[in-house]
Design an enzyme around this catalytic site. Sequence first.
Site, PDB file in Angstrom:
ATOM      1  N   ASP A 146       0.815  -1.207   0.000  1.00  0.00           N
ATOM      2  CA  ASP A 146       0.000   0.000   0.000  1.00  0.00           C
ATOM      3  C   ASP A 146       0.853   1.264   0.000  1.00  0.00           C
ATOM      4  OD1 ASP A 146      -2.891   0.940   0.428  1.00  0.00           O
ATOM      5  OD2 ASP A 146      -1.838   2.026   1.998  1.00  0.00           O
ATOM      6  N   GLU A 176       0.851  -0.127  -4.844  1.00  0.00           N
ATOM      7  CA  GLU A 176      -0.166   0.864  -5.169  1.00  0.00           C
ATOM      8  C   GLU A 176       0.489   2.240  -5.184  1.00  0.00           C
ATOM      9  OE1 GLU A 176      -3.962   3.184  -3.289  1.00  0.00           O
ATOM     10  OE2 GLU A 176      -2.089   2.747  -2.277  1.00  0.00           O
TER      11      GLU A 176
END
Length: 398
Positions: A146, A176
């Site tokens: 993330d 991400e």
Amino acid sequence: DAGLQVLADVVLNHMMGRDYTEPVKAIKLRPAARNTGKVTTKVIKAQTGFKFPARNKRYSAFKWDKRFFLGVDINEGNEYVDEDDRRPVYKFEGRAWPLDVDEENENYAYLMGADIDHDNPMVKAHLLYWGAWYQHLANLDGFRIDAVKHISAAFYKEWLEHLRSHTGRELFSVGEYWSPDLSKLQRYLEQTDRAMSLFDVPLHNNLYHAAMYGRHYDLRKIFQDTLVAADPWRAVTFVDNHDTQPEQMLVSWVQDWFKCHAYALILLRQEGLPCVFYGDLYGIPHNAIKPVKKLTRLLEIRQKYAWGEQKDYFNHPNRIAWTRGSGMVVVMSNTNVEVSDSRNEERIDDGEWIRHGRPGQVFVDLLGNRLEEVVVGDNGWAKFLVSTSSVSIWVPRD
């Protein structure tokens, strides 16, 4: 037992839910000016104490405090927001933001919570240990990582190298990096020595706009400036996810009428590794969103027919097509022109693109959007039809 690989979603950017606060001398910065926007220096009550009493040193005795963070956005007991309803950023005195992060807000190292200092040797050693411990405990096959744009690229290069060396496994990982700017994704891949793949946010952005603008969107440009076009082996393609769904901060929901188009574009082509969103497959009841029609069918078609040489026929702004060596032909339209208009049909020379193509061969639409059959002519070509704003997937009937 079913042959699935399991990836863990790891968030190593920040910590929240402190056990206690600590006094810290910090520089209060404006949210949009993290380098040059110095406001004032003051002692704040920072949420930086994490003791984990319930863990009781079972797998780690490491405890976090203000030494291991770069900044926060809360001065506990003295809440403040600016005219844009944004909290200031408090950078701890004597600390510096890492340079190999996204340059939005001058430096986007700080996102939320207590921002972890990945350059601190004790922090780095602990996170290397923690990653290996977690991978072994859960027998993980890889990671979904993330918020990588907010974390030093050098850290994840080292972290993944350590885990791969420790386990002797590939440990497929996807990061991400939320940006529609292809150049930023490419730069990050180089900074990390291509240690991970990235979600193709530019492609999602194109799909979102294609759905929004309908027949005014030029389908020939659907892969323009996308990661899957520039670097297909490092692109994880997706249509929507938990961040883009309604009521989320990054909401950019692809409209229902274009969902089948979008999934055909990521599932039935040779480039990229597609990621299907749970909310599209099963629906999102609290938003009254139903499952995407025929998505399960598209997955079956991918398994059976999405293989072999690919050839593109991106010749019309409102209609594109491609073929695969398996014999599959995919045609899609975003126009409201009636099917009887010849501009809504795609003429393709099957001698170049279909392995089983022969005069008289009959094709059918696996999605059932067109009920007629298509027959290859004596001269080796056929018209593969598509309905208004629709998708058809043609394969030999036999």
